[in-house]
Write an enzyme that holds these catalytic residues in place. Structure first.
Site, mmCIF file in Angstrom:
data_model
loop_
_atom_site.group_PDB
_atom_site.id
_atom_site.type_symbol
_atom_site.label_atom_id
_atom_site.label_comp_id
_atom_site.label_asym_id
_atom_site.label_seq_id
_atom_site.Cartn_x
_atom_site.Cartn_y
_atom_site.Cartn_z
ATOM 1 N N CYS A 26 45.140 30.634 38.224
ATOM 2 C CA CYS A 26 44.032 31.515 37.849
ATOM 3 C C CYS A 26 43.070 30.740 36.969
ATOM 4 C CB CYS A 26 44.579 32.738 37.103
ATOM 5 S SG CYS A 26 43.312 33.926 36.610
ATOM 6 N N HIS A 77 45.451 39.402 43.922
ATOM 7 C CA HIS A 77 45.247 38.707 42.650
ATOM 8 C C HIS A 77 43.905 39.113 42.025
ATOM 9 C CE1 HIS A 77 45.453 34.976 40.021
ATOM 10 N NE2 HIS A 77 44.190 35.339 39.898
ATOM 11 N N GLU A 78 42.841 39.088 42.833
ATOM 12 C CA GLU A 78 41.516 39.399 42.280
ATOM 13 C C GLU A 78 41.423 40.853 41.842
ATOM 14 O OE1 GLU A 78 39.729 37.086 41.417
ATOM 15 O OE2 GLU A 78 40.766 35.579 42.595
ATOM 16 N N HIS A 124 42.742 41.756 38.487
ATOM 17 C CA HIS A 124 41.845 41.503 37.344
ATOM 18 C C HIS A 124 41.041 42.754 36.971
ATOM 19 C CE1 HIS A 124 42.226 37.220 36.491
ATOM 20 N NE2 HIS A 124 42.154 36.920 37.766
HETATM 21 NI NI NI Z 1 42.652 35.031 38.468
#
Ligand code: NI
Length: 181
Positions: A104, A146-147, A150
């Site tokens: 990341c 993953h995105e 966030h």
């Molecule tokens: Ni990330």
């Protein structure tokens, strides 16, 4: 537009739930996306979420604009089409989880194995407000999960289950690499 500073783990802004975008096709939205694109390109990232540059909005970008070539840093990864995804919603196709290495841009220098759904359906919107709907698997599915994490204040180390597979990239992989996202 501009390469922005990527916030690093420890910054409380990365732990906030981001707000939905209400105004599509707006100069403010396009300016945010331009900054995200410049920042992701400068950092050679596989993806970037708006909170990583300190903007608490539900906007993520990921993938590569070049359909032919694969990023030379990550030649083993499937091609993921360049996508701007706003107000995303993820639905797992089934319960199957797969382990994979992640990095990341907000956690520089580290890599960890994270379980993710193998296949997902995701929906959302383009900057114009046009709907997006896709069913994907593998690396594409991993990047989206993953995105979108966030946007809910979740960083990948918070999902690591086996800390024997979490460490410094130059120690773990002297010759290989996996994307930061
Ligand atoms: Ni990330």
């Amino acid at each position: 537009m501009a390469v922005r500073e990527v916030l690093r783990m420890g910054n409380p802004l990365l732990l906030q739930r981001a707000e939905a975008v209400a105004d599509f096709d707006s100069p403010e939205l396009y300016a945010l996306i331009a900054d995200m694109e410049d920042t992701m390109a400068a950092m050679h990232g596989a993806g970037l979420a708006a909170p990583q540059i300190g903007v608490s909005r539900r906007v993520v970008i990921f993938g590569s604009k070049d359909a032919e070539s694969v990023n030379p840093r990550y030649p083993d990864d499937d091609h993921v089409p360049y996508t701007i995804l706003i107000n995303p919603v993820i639905t797992p196709v089934n319960d199957k989880m797969v382990d994979g290495w992640e990095g990341c841009l907000s956690v520089p220098g580290l890599r960890g194995v994270v379980p993710r759904y193998e296949a997902i359906r995701y929906t959302g919107f383009e900057p114009s407000g046009k709907p997006i709907e896709r069913t994907v698997e593998g690396f594409h599915a991993r990047v989206v999960q993953h995105e979108c994490d966030h946007l809910d204040g979740i960083l990948y180390p918070m999902r690591v289950q086996d800390f024997s597979r979490f460490g410094y990239v130059d120690v773990l992989f002297p010759n290989l690499d996996v994307p930061d996202a």
